[in-house]
Design an enzyme around this catalytic site. Structure first.
Site, mmCIF file in Angstrom:
data_model
loop_
_atom_site.group_PDB
_atom_site.id
_atom_site.type_symbol
_atom_site.label_atom_id
_atom_site.label_comp_id
_atom_site.label_asym_id
_atom_site.label_seq_id
_atom_site.Cartn_x
_atom_site.Cartn_y
_atom_site.Cartn_z
ATOM 1 N N GLY A 152 0.838 -1.197 0.000
ATOM 2 C CA GLY A 152 0.000 0.000 0.000
ATOM 3 C C GLY A 152 0.865 1.236 0.000
ATOM 4 N N GLY A 153 0.272 2.340 0.445
ATOM 5 C CA GLY A 153 1.012 3.603 0.475
ATOM 6 C C GLY A 153 2.261 3.517 1.331
ATOM 7 N N GLY A 213 26.415 13.615 -26.930
ATOM 8 C CA GLY A 213 25.735 14.103 -25.732
ATOM 9 C C GLY A 213 26.105 13.267 -24.521
ATOM 10 N N ALA A 214 26.360 11.970 -24.770
ATOM 11 C CA ALA A 214 26.708 11.095 -23.653
ATOM 12 C C ALA A 214 28.070 11.477 -23.071
ATOM 13 C CB ALA A 214 26.698 9.642 -24.091
HETATM 14 C C1 HXC Z 1 -4.266 -4.420 11.632
HETATM 15 C C2 HXC Z 1 -3.546 -6.401 10.781
HETATM 16 C C3 HXC Z 1 -3.425 -5.832 9.512
HETATM 17 C C4 HXC Z 1 -3.736 -4.469 9.352
HETATM 18 C C5 HXC Z 1 -2.823 -7.876 9.365
HETATM 19 N N1 HXC Z 1 -3.168 -7.675 10.634
HETATM 20 N N2 HXC Z 1 -2.999 -6.779 8.655
HETATM 21 N N3 HXC Z 1 -3.959 -5.686 11.839
HETATM 22 N N4 HXC Z 1 -4.167 -3.801 10.450
HETATM 23 N N5 HXC Z 1 -3.582 -3.844 8.199
HETATM 24 C C6 HXC Z 1 -3.080 -8.616 11.735
HETATM 25 C C7 HXC Z 1 -3.854 -9.876 11.486
HETATM 26 O O1 HXC Z 1 -5.182 -9.716 11.944
HETATM 27 C C8 HXC Z 1 -3.095 -10.881 12.334
HETATM 28 O O2 HXC Z 1 -3.432 -10.683 13.674
HETATM 29 C C9 HXC Z 1 -1.659 -10.422 12.206
HETATM 30 O O3 HXC Z 1 -1.730 -9.054 11.787
HETATM 31 C C10 HXC Z 1 -0.868 -11.189 11.172
HETATM 32 O O4 HXC Z 1 -1.617 -11.189 9.968
HETATM 33 P P1 HXC Z 1 -1.840 -12.534 9.132
HETATM 34 O O5 HXC Z 1 -2.806 -12.215 8.076
HETATM 35 O O6 HXC Z 1 -2.152 -13.653 10.056
HETATM 36 O O7 HXC Z 1 -0.377 -12.765 8.569
HETATM 37 P P2 HXC Z 1 0.036 -13.367 7.186
HETATM 38 O O8 HXC Z 1 -0.776 -14.576 6.873
HETATM 39 O O9 HXC Z 1 1.505 -13.509 7.242
HETATM 40 O O10 HXC Z 1 -0.341 -12.255 6.087
HETATM 41 C C11 HXC Z 1 0.322 -11.018 6.098
HETATM 42 C C12 HXC Z 1 -0.405 -10.054 5.156
HETATM 43 C C13 HXC Z 1 -1.899 -9.958 5.524
HETATM 44 C C14 HXC Z 1 -0.244 -10.540 3.714
HETATM 45 C C15 HXC Z 1 0.287 -8.700 5.279
HETATM 46 O O11 HXC Z 1 -1.995 -9.792 6.927
HETATM 47 C C16 HXC Z 1 -2.607 -8.852 4.850
HETATM 48 O O12 HXC Z 1 -2.909 -8.911 3.641
HETATM 49 N N6 HXC Z 1 -2.969 -7.827 5.625
HETATM 50 C C17 HXC Z 1 -3.700 -6.706 5.122
HETATM 51 C C18 HXC Z 1 -2.794 -5.795 4.408
HETATM 52 C C19 HXC Z 1 -3.488 -4.534 4.036
HETATM 53 O O13 HXC Z 1 -4.420 -4.544 3.250
HETATM 54 N N7 HXC Z 1 -3.084 -3.446 4.703
HETATM 55 C C20 HXC Z 1 -3.613 -2.190 4.465
HETATM 56 C C21 HXC Z 1 -2.914 -1.697 3.232
HETATM 57 S S1 HXC Z 1 -3.418 -0.122 2.823
HETATM 58 P P3 HXC Z 1 -3.408 -11.871 14.730
HETATM 59 O O14 HXC Z 1 -3.996 -11.286 15.966
HETATM 60 O O15 HXC Z 1 -4.217 -12.978 14.153
HETATM 61 O O16 HXC Z 1 -1.975 -12.243 14.898
HETATM 62 C C22 HXC Z 1 -2.252 0.748 3.482
HETATM 63 C C23 HXC Z 1 -2.426 2.161 3.191
HETATM 64 C C24 HXC Z 1 -1.260 2.902 3.697
HETATM 65 O O17 HXC Z 1 -1.375 0.304 4.095
HETATM 66 C C25 HXC Z 1 -1.467 4.295 3.281
HETATM 67 C C26 HXC Z 1 -0.372 5.144 3.694
HETATM 68 C C27 HXC Z 1 -0.521 6.467 3.067
#
Ligand code: HXC
Length: 521
Positions: free
Chosen positions: A176-177, A411-412
């Site tokens: 993501g971001g 130029g290079a």
């Molecule tokens: C809060 C989160 C989380 C999130 C995962 N967890 N993503 N908690 N916010 N974004 C938690 C899960 O509930 C889990 O908690 C623990 O973290 C580990 O996650 P798992 O899914 O069990 O791990 P894994 O199977 O290794 O997968 C990792 C992952 C997946 C691929 C990163 O978790 C995932 O796709 N997460 C969502 C990613 C996402 O969409 N993020 C937002 C992106 S947008 P427990 O309690 O079970 O251990 C963004 C915008 C940023 O980031 C903008 C900035 C400008």
């Protein structure tokens, strides 16, 4: 009555220790086990591995998230990021290390503020910032507050750019971001096969464009070190990345007001380099190893190449010369004959600016026929991208030495740090040649009528090419005009480069007042 101060203090200490113990446990044994099973160290193990033994001092371990509605009652040790300072080879550094075992290392408001505070401190005291990224991105439960947390970090990545070195290790997810924090920093290092970076993940891509792609294929370290150019290096696992960070720091100063520390070496400054006499054939169609030239010249043959598999037509990286850190930019005749294209220009320009930001002298090794011709290059903006190189060299005020090993055309020639673009010293080997273009192209243009009207056009063309080569395809015309300071014996290269860089060590160069330049991005 006996004074119970000591006993009360011990009770308080026991409570403090109990709280700290829970924090040090991170997400607990199950999640730590999972972290290890995925081939990763924990956030704290990484810090311990990276820093000199016992030197880490943690800041804000007791920080808590602001208990937004969806986070009420959730315990998030250190709010998912360990921050503090310590030493690497005795030099101060600031480190944040995201803890994937705590809510996936997701970034909420407090997590972001901890990093931001650390960065403020690093900028104030003038020491590098090292970010160990392993995070699922914005903490979804905290909503807009987590975006604000990111904003605080991105803002500082930008305003402290060029103030202190910023190094990003990508050791797990970075999606993501969130990718924009590392992307603004000076160096991005990824762990092979474990880490990934992308703006939108495979699921979203599938639903929008119907493309099916794995995490690795989309944003793994192989992609970012070969195709996108986002990452500088991929390394074996956490240890490989952390070891490389330690090495990288040996070439960097603490901040923009300092110069890189000298590195003692047994390699004599006056060492002759006769090996170079056998490397470069005067025939420009015979490729040779620019890597070998670099390794022969520099201290102990050690060259830390960056982005080795991206835009391979140009080489960039760090070495030491006579104990002094230098950044090296070199054409690579083994790949696309060293021609400059869009990616090579971007790669070199960014590196030149990195060196200039941190007072690292630049050595440019030139063997270039020109910018890469082609419709695709023109339409994708080679003009705009090539301009970055010219701009970056001209803008750089660090000592700049250019060595022309063979051809340098058009130029290079200017883009590869020529005299007129601000080189302090320009040297050439006898195999060097500076011209507007290669002899064949030049003869075709300026003697076209003579060739066409000749009874034997082929022979006339060959004769004209030979004539042009004799007149211009050598270093002496440029040397006679002062564009080259000296034509040197290749076996004297190391010694002379060290002499010239030593002479330039205290170079001062002022630029006219401006708010900031406007590099063609
Ligand atoms: C809060 C989160 C989380 C999130 C995962 N967890 N993503 N908690 N916010 N974004 C938690 C899960 O509930 C889990 O908690 C623990 O973290 C580990 O996650 P798992 O899914 O069990 O791990 P894994 O199977 O290794 O997968 C990792 C992952 C997946 C691929 C990163 O978790 C995932 O796709 N997460 C969502 C990613 C996402 O969409 N993020 C937002 C992106 S947008 P427990 O309690 O079970 O251990 C963004 C915008 C940023 O980031 C903008 C900035 C400008």
């Amino acid at each position: 009555m006996a004074d119970n101060t000591r006993a009360l203090m011990e009770e308080l200490l026991a409570e403090m220790e109990e709280r700290r113990k829970r924090i040090l446990a991170g997400g607990g044994p199950e999640r730590v086990k999972k972290q290890h099973e995925s081939g990763k160290m924990t956030a704290r193990e990484r810090i311990n591995y990276l820093l000199d033994e016992g030197s880490f001092v943690e800041l804000q371990p007791f920080a808590e998230h602001p208990e937004s509605e969806l986070m009420r009652g959730v315990h998030a040790p250190a709010d998912g990021v360990v921050t503090g300072y310590g030493q690497i080879n005795g030099r101060l550094v600031f480190v944040f290390s995201q803890d994937f075992t705590v809510l996936g290392g997701s970034l909420g408001k407090t997590h972001g503020q901890k990093i931001a505070r650390l960065m403020d401190m690093a900028a104030k005291v003038g020491a590098p910032i090292i970010g160990l990224n392993d995070s699922a991105g914005a903490r979804i439960q905290e909503g807009v507050d987590s975006l604000s947390g990111y904003g605080e970090v991105f803002y500082r990545n930008a305003i402290y750019s060029g103030v202190v070195p910023q190094i990003s290790a990508i050791l797990g997810p970075c999606a993501g971001g969130a990718v924009y924090s590392p992307a603004i920093t000076d160096f991005v290092l990824m762990s092979k096969g474990i880490s990934y970076m992308f703006i939108t993940g495979p699921e979203v891509i599938k639903s929008v464009t119907r493309e099916e792609v794995s995490f690795e294929e989309l944003g793994g370290s192989a992609v970012h070190t070969t195709k996108s150019g986002v990452a500088h290096l991929e390394c074996e696992g956490d240890q490989g990345v952390l070891d490389t960070i330690k090495k990288l720091l040996t070439y960097l100063p603490q901040n923009a007001r300092e110069t890189p520390p000298p590195r003692p070496t047994q390699d004599p400054k006056s060492r002759k380099t006769p090996e170079l006499l056998e490397l470069v054939h005067p025939d420009p169609r015979r490729p040779y190893s620019m890597h070998q030239i670099i390794q022969t010249i520099v201290d102990d043959g050690e060259f830390l190449e960056l982005q080795p598999n991206f835009a391979k037509n140009i080489l960039i990286g760090f070495a030491h010369l006579g104990g002094q850190s230098v950044g090296i930019v070199a054409n690579n005749p083994r790949f696309m004959a060293g021609a400059l294209d869009i990616n090579a220009s971007d790669k070199a320009a960014r590196f030149i600016r990195t060196c200039d930001s941190f007072n690292i002298p630049i050595l440019t090794l030139v063997d270039v026929t020109g910018f890469l011709p082609g419709v695709a290059q023109e339409h994708q903006g080679i003009i705009r991208h090539g301009a970055k190189m010219l701009y970056a060299y001209a803008e750089a005020t660090v000592p700049k030495i250019t060595l022309i090993t063979r051809k340098s055309y058009g130029g290079a020639y200017l883009a590869m740090n020529s005299r007129d673009m601000g080189a302090d010293v320009v040297l050439a080997w006898p195999t060097g040649a500076v011209a507007v273009m290669g002899a064949e192209g030049a003869a075709n243009i300026i003697y076209r009528k003579e060739i066409q009207s000749s009874p034997d056009p082929v022979a006339t063309r060959q004769a004209k090419i030979a004539e042009y080569k004799k007149a211009f395809d050598n270093p002496y015309v440029a040397a006679s005009r002062g564009y080259i300071d000296d034509v040197i014996d290749p076996s004297e290269t190391r010694y002379l480069l060290i002499r010239h860089f030593a002479m330039l060590a205290h170079k001062q160069e002022e630029r006219p007042y401006k708010k900031h330049g406007n590099i063609p991005l």
